[in-house]
Scaffold this active site. Structure first.
Site, mmCIF file in Angstrom:
data_model
loop_
_atom_site.group_PDB
_atom_site.id
_atom_site.type_symbol
_atom_site.label_atom_id
_atom_site.label_comp_id
_atom_site.label_asym_id
_atom_site.label_seq_id
_atom_site.Cartn_x
_atom_site.Cartn_y
_atom_site.Cartn_z
ATOM 1 N N GLU A 23 0.827 -1.215 0.000
ATOM 2 C CA GLU A 23 0.000 0.000 0.000
ATOM 3 C C GLU A 23 0.859 1.262 0.000
ATOM 4 O O GLU A 23 0.408 2.315 -0.434
ATOM 5 C CB GLU A 23 -0.933 0.020 1.224
ATOM 6 C CG GLU A 23 -2.249 -0.679 0.977
ATOM 7 C CD GLU A 23 -3.307 -0.436 2.060
ATOM 8 O OE1 GLU A 23 -2.965 0.098 3.128
ATOM 9 O OE2 GLU A 23 -4.467 -0.789 1.818
ATOM 10 N N HIS A 30 8.754 -26.793 -1.831
ATOM 11 C CA HIS A 30 8.155 -27.914 -2.557
ATOM 12 C C HIS A 30 6.972 -27.455 -3.402
ATOM 13 O O HIS A 30 6.161 -28.257 -3.843
ATOM 14 C CB HIS A 30 7.749 -29.006 -1.572
ATOM 15 C CG HIS A 30 8.945 -29.583 -0.849
ATOM 16 N ND1 HIS A 30 9.498 -30.799 -1.175
ATOM 17 C CD2 HIS A 30 9.706 -29.066 0.154
ATOM 18 C CE1 HIS A 30 10.547 -31.022 -0.394
ATOM 19 N NE2 HIS A 30 10.689 -29.980 0.420
ATOM 20 N N LYS A 44 -14.211 0.111 -3.744
ATOM 21 C CA LYS A 44 -15.303 0.489 -2.828
ATOM 22 C C LYS A 44 -16.393 1.217 -3.595
ATOM 23 O O LYS A 44 -17.582 0.957 -3.402
ATOM 24 C CB LYS A 44 -14.770 1.422 -1.730
ATOM 25 C CG LYS A 44 -13.867 0.747 -0.721
ATOM 26 C CD LYS A 44 -13.534 1.732 0.390
ATOM 27 C CE LYS A 44 -12.424 1.215 1.267
ATOM 28 N NZ LYS A 44 -11.888 2.234 2.159
HETATM 29 O O1 PA5 Z 1 -3.257 1.295 5.868
HETATM 30 C C1 PA5 Z 1 -4.401 1.703 5.765
HETATM 31 O O2 PA5 Z 1 -4.704 2.876 5.986
HETATM 32 C C2 PA5 Z 1 -5.526 0.754 5.402
HETATM 33 O O3 PA5 Z 1 -5.074 -0.524 5.105
HETATM 34 C C3 PA5 Z 1 -6.542 0.671 6.538
HETATM 35 O O4 PA5 Z 1 -5.895 0.230 7.700
HETATM 36 C C4 PA5 Z 1 -7.714 -0.241 6.194
HETATM 37 O O5 PA5 Z 1 -8.285 0.135 4.994
HETATM 38 C C5 PA5 Z 1 -8.756 -0.196 7.309
HETATM 39 O O6 PA5 Z 1 -9.208 1.113 7.486
HETATM 40 P P1 PA5 Z 1 -10.025 1.553 8.761
HETATM 41 O O7 PA5 Z 1 -9.159 1.398 9.952
HETATM 42 O O8 PA5 Z 1 -10.378 2.988 8.490
HETATM 43 O O9 PA5 Z 1 -11.246 0.672 8.841
#
Ligand code: PA5
Length: 441
Positions: free
Chosen positions: A291, A312, A426
């Site tokens: 990310e 394996h 989303k």
């Molecule tokens: O790193 C990030 O910001 C994301 O992976 C969030 O942690 C994830 O989308 C969950 O978001 P939230 O804590 O707002 O539910």
């Protein structure tokens, strides 16, 4: 004491030392940008000095809540996704027994721990209900935005179950919320219901939040010493903040090597461990790297394998497949407990040559043989070794990776602290679900 070493002998044939050293001036500049908050995403640098800034009062509050949950609940469900899930899962599986939930409550000293809200699977959540059965259950719902669909759905399911079982006042005593201090549907709900609430700092993004209550509460519920974990991270913070020189700042050395290999066309990094306890640490790392770097058509694709099992299966690909990858071994120097291969009088299985050797010894030879083979197969590889399986070492590793990935993001000239691409699925999903404000699917 530093718990992490980095061995990059098997990188040298592919990346001469002088090329690594030549990167130092750029790393110096980017280190200053990180420390001074002048780089991209500077609003999300709260993680940088978090370990040294967590107060004793904050830790006590988390510990008290965890103690209450450990005493009163048979089952604890941590509800969250992405950064609101993986840190706690990484720590509890790295530091706990491989079969933690199969132990008795007395052996564990606390509740069984399960995770929910990291998928929308009907069977997963129905199976979780079966596992909970009629036992006493407590929940921690974690969402920084407070609007993420997956944990919101799981929380609704479990909240309904708790309220039927204990009534609203009883359920309230068993629900803890971790969310933003002001915004989001979860915050509104927590205020309305009067749930115990922990705050996620504004300037700490999800994947950098393991050392906030997001990670620390579930980790403390698992009986892990969170003070030691934070101390470990503090050690790594002080090493990384002391200076940018790669010979001392191994997080930057790792970042620099990754970046230079990426520039040579090695666009896939395989994080490989010979320790099953590392499985979720590697999942956490994948999110952190993926990310943070995967944007603007850039980024190293982070993958992981668990050896020797995957030798394996995926081992063939790593040895002889498309040469776009480099490999980082994630080792643990010593196991918590040592088992030895027994000697058999009649050596039917031909294993007496290993009799008396520890499994650590055999596993280490498997690692060494693999690293050599992959180098011969043109896979540049390096090894991060963690001293042991303790909260201190894990705290150091969490912080080490956070620093390293932030630095690689800056070297690639992307903002490592946002994730705009996550919104695309989303939007489509909400349209298909006819969520108000998203039009018809
Ligand atoms: O790193 C990030 O910001 C994301 O992976 C969030 O942690 C994830 O989308 C969950 O978001 P939230 O804590 O707002 O539910």
């Amino acid at each position: 004491m530093t718990a992490i070493t980095l061995d990059y002998d098997h990188i040298q044939p592919f990346l001469p030392q002088k090329e690594i050293l030549a990167l130092q001036p750029e790393i110096d500049t980017l280190h200053a940008a990180l420390e001074n908050g002048t780089g991209a995403g500077a609003d999300y640098l709260g993680w940088l000095h978090l370990p040294s800034q967590i107060t004793k009062e904050q830790l006590s509050d988390i510990e008290q809540t965890a103690k209450h949950i450990r005493a009163h609940c048979d089952v604890f469900v941590s509800i969250g996704i992405g950064g609101s899930y993986l840190g706690a899962r990484a720590a509890t599986s790295f530091l706990g027994s491989t079969f933690e939930n199969q132990l008795t409550k007395d052996q564990r000293g606390g509740p069984e721990i399960h995770f929910a809200g990291q998928n929308l699977s009907s069977d997963y959540h129905a199976d979780l209900f079966d596992v909970i059965g009629d036992r006493d259950v407590c929940l921690n719902v974690i969402s920084k935005s407070g609007t993420t669909t997956e944990p919101a759905v799981a929380f609704r399911l479990l909240k309904e179950m708790l309220e039927k079982r204990y009534g609203k006042p009883g359920a309230k005593k068993r629900i803890v919320v971790t969310t933003d201090q002001a915004k989001g549907a979860l915050k509104t709900l927590a205020d309305e219901e009067g749930y115990k609430t922990f705050v996620i700092p504004d300037d700490v993004g999800g994947r950098y939040s393991v050392l906030t209550p997001v990670g620390l509460l579930p980790i403390a519920v698992a009986g892990i010493d969170i003070r030691e974990l934070v101390e470990g991270a503090k050690t790594a913070e002080s090493v990384a903040s002391a200076g940018a020189a790669m010979e001392k700042n191994l997080a930057y050395l790792y970042a620099g090597i990754r970046h230079l290999l990426y520039q040579k066309g090695k666009t896939l990094e395989v994080l490989a461990s010979f320790h099953p306890s590392m499985a979720y640490v590697m999942e956490w790392w994948k999110q952190l790297a993926g990310e943070s770097e995967g944007k603007e058509q850039k980024g190293i694709f982070p993958a992981s394998v668990l050896y020797t099992a995957d030798l394996h299966s995926m081992g063939q690909w790593v040895q002889e497949g498309n040469r776009i990858l480099f490999e980082t071994f994630l080792n643990v120097k010593t196991s918590n407990r040592q088992l030895k291969v027994p000697a058999f009088e009649n050596d039917d299985d031909g294993l007496n040559y290993l009799a008396g050797k520890t499994l650590d010894f055999v596993n280490d030879k498997a690692y060494q043989g693999t690293a050599m083979a992959h180098r011969e197969g043109d896979v540049p590889n390096m090894t991060l070794t963690l001293k042991d399986r303790t909260p201190d070492s894990l705290g150091q590793l969490f912080y080490f990776f956070e620093r390293a990935i932030a630095m690689t993001g800056y070297l690639m000239q992307v903002n490592p602290f946002d994730q705009p691409g996550v919104e695309f699925y989303k939007k489509n999903m909400f349209t298909l679900l006819n969520k108000p404000g998203y039009g018809k699917g």
